[in-house]
Design an enzyme around this catalytic site. Structure first.
Site, PDB file in Angstrom:
ATOM      1  N   TYR A 121       0.818  -1.206   0.000  1.00 11.20           N
ATOM      2  CA  TYR A 121       0.000   0.000   0.000  1.00 11.20           C
ATOM      3  C   TYR A 121       0.855   1.261   0.000  1.00 11.20           C
ATOM      4  O   TYR A 121       0.366   2.356   0.279  1.00 11.20           O
ATOM      5  CB  TYR A 121      -0.937   0.008   1.220  1.00 11.20           C
ATOM      6  CG  TYR A 121      -1.971  -1.098   1.218  1.00 11.20           C
ATOM      7  CD1 TYR A 121      -2.024  -2.040   0.195  1.00 11.20           C
ATOM      8  CD2 TYR A 121      -2.903  -1.212   2.236  1.00 11.20           C
ATOM      9  CE1 TYR A 121      -2.964  -3.056   0.196  1.00 11.20           C
ATOM     10  CE2 TYR A 121      -3.849  -2.221   2.246  1.00 11.20           C
ATOM     11  CZ  TYR A 121      -3.875  -3.142   1.214  1.00 11.20           C
ATOM     12  OH  TYR A 121      -4.812  -4.149   1.205  1.00 11.20           O
ATOM     13  N   LYS A 175       5.983 -14.279   4.929  1.00  8.60           N
ATOM     14  CA  LYS A 175       6.177 -15.196   3.804  1.00  8.60           C
ATOM     15  C   LYS A 175       7.659 -15.213   3.441  1.00  8.60           C
ATOM     16  O   LYS A 175       8.055 -15.127   2.272  1.00  8.60           O
ATOM     17  CB  LYS A 175       5.330 -14.743   2.605  1.00  8.60           C
ATOM     18  CG  LYS A 175       5.231 -15.767   1.474  1.00  8.60           C
ATOM     19  CD  LYS A 175       4.504 -17.036   1.878  1.00  8.60           C
ATOM     20  CE  LYS A 175       4.374 -17.982   0.684  1.00  8.60           C
ATOM     21  NZ  LYS A 175       3.787 -19.287   1.063  1.00  8.60           N
ATOM     22  N   ASP A 202       0.302 -18.578   4.853  1.00 12.51           N
ATOM     23  CA  ASP A 202      -0.725 -19.541   4.458  1.00 12.51           C
ATOM     24  C   ASP A 202      -1.043 -20.509   5.594  1.00 12.51           C
ATOM     25  O   ASP A 202      -2.210 -20.834   5.845  1.00 12.51           O
ATOM     26  CB  ASP A 202      -0.336 -20.293   3.176  1.00 12.51           C
ATOM     27  CG  ASP A 202       1.157 -20.559   3.053  1.00 12.51           C
ATOM     28  OD1 ASP A 202       1.941 -19.901   3.743  1.00 12.51           O
ATOM     29  OD2 ASP A 202       1.532 -21.435   2.252  1.00 12.51           O
ATOM     30  N   ASP A 208      -4.200  -6.635   6.418  1.00 10.43           N
ATOM     31  CA  ASP A 208      -5.508  -6.273   5.888  1.00 10.43           C
ATOM     32  C   ASP A 208      -6.380  -7.518   5.763  1.00 10.43           C
ATOM     33  O   ASP A 208      -7.555  -7.525   6.159  1.00 10.43           O
ATOM     34  CB  ASP A 208      -5.326  -5.602   4.525  1.00 10.43           C
ATOM     35  CG  ASP A 208      -6.573  -4.865   4.058  1.00 10.43           C
ATOM     36  OD1 ASP A 208      -7.563  -4.820   4.801  1.00 10.43           O
ATOM     37  OD2 ASP A 208      -6.548  -4.327   2.933  1.00 10.43           O
TER      38      ASP A 208
END
Length: 332
Positions: free
Chosen positions: A123, A171, A204, A228
């Protein structure tokens, strides 16, 4: 007396804002509201999405309560929420999710708080489009300083509120550099608070764990986009966006907000549930060290939520927005 900027917003915003201010008045909360607005309604009236008067009020008061805002759809219009977060370095997006008796969900025993880095990542607004090749590059900027700030904020919150564990969602197995920055930042913060357990999980796996055994989590910290997604996932575990609080906090300013949309389709019909904005306002009171009155309002809300017939339609009741607020007032 605390002077607070009040941003009613669009759609159902003015209705749920009035419910909150009525409850605050009944509880004799030492807050004086300074109303300014932003969003679609303001743009239609003045041609300004974020008026200068609002910015001056925020810079003076340092604390605000904000209803849901609609950003006009069109080229060049940037999210008002993102604009305010980046302009004032409100780097902490804090989203508590807790099971509430009276709100039926699939889960029990959830009491977690998510810390989302609020100003960087995908963002950041760093995008380039190559029309010739048909390629859009969106850069997820993650900085050492920004990561240190959000990770330390999460550990400091855990320490202040007697929380036992902080979990980093990342990640780093694929996005290696940015992921390593966050892991290192959390390790630094963990060394400062050695009594708090630190763990990290790949995003995940984190999503799977949250929907299979969410009660294992306490404080979660992560980057902007992951935060988010996870914050709305966590809201879904405890009843949805209509019942959870939200805050955007920096070192010098804090904006507390309802995180749901402006729902223009039901605006003015008395159907809107003010719980999310009220819980955000309760968070604001704790931020202002008004703990006693915050706990009074919180208890009155919880007592009302136990009576389904006194709640709004989305919670299975038949009360209007103002009637729901009055039931809370009656329990103060």
């Amino acid at each position: 007396m605390h002077l607070v900027t009040l941003i009613p917003g669009d759609g159902i915003g003015p209705e749920i804002t009035k419910a909150v201010t009525d409850i605050f008045a009944a509880a004799q909360v030492p807050v004086q509201w300074e109303e300014q607005n932003a969003g679609q309604t303001t743009f239609d009236q003045s041609g300004e999405l974020i008026p200068v008067a609002l910015l001056k009020s925020l810079e003076k008061n340092k604390v605000a309560l904000k209803g849901p805002i609609t950003t006009p759809v069109g080229k060049g219009f940037r999210s008002i929420n993102v604009t305010l977060r980046q302009k004032y370095d409100l780097y902490q997006n804090v989203r508590p999710s807790k099971t509430t008796p009276g709100i039926h969900t699939r889960y029990e025993g959830i009491d977690l708080v998510l810390f989302r880095e609020n100003t960087e990542g995908l963002y950041s607004g760093l995008e380039v489009f190559d029309e010739r090749l048909g390629i859009a590059d969106s850069i997820a900027r993650v900085t050492v300083e920004g990561s240190r700030k959000i990770c330390r904020a999460a550990f400091a919150y855990a320490n202040r509120h007697g929380r036992k564990k902080v979990t980093l969602a990342h990640k780093a197995n694929i996005i290696k550099m940015a992921g390593t920055i966050m892991i290192n930042a959390c390790k630094e913060a963990s060394a400062e608070f050695p009594h708090i357990v630190f763990e990290d999980k790949i995003i995940d796996n984190m999503c799977m764990q949250l929907v299979s055994k969410p009660e294992q989590f306490d404080v979660i910290v992560t980057t902007n986009l992951f935060g988010d997604l996870l914050s709305d996932l966590c809201a879904g575990l405890v009843g949805g966006l209509g019942v959870v609080a939200g805050a955007n906090i920096g070192d010098n300013m804090a904006i507390f907000e309802a995180v749901h949309g402006s729902a223009p389709d039901i605006a003015g019909q008395g159907k809107a549930n003010p719980t999310a904005l009220l819980r955000s306002a309760i968070m604001m009171l704790h931020h202002l060290s008004e703990h006693v009155v915050a706990d009074r309002i919180d208890k009155a809300l919880d007592d009302t939520l136990l009576h389904r017939d006194q709640c709004t339609g989305d919670l299975g009741g038949h009360a209007t927005t103002s009637e729901f607020a009055q039931h809370i007032i009656d329990k103060l």
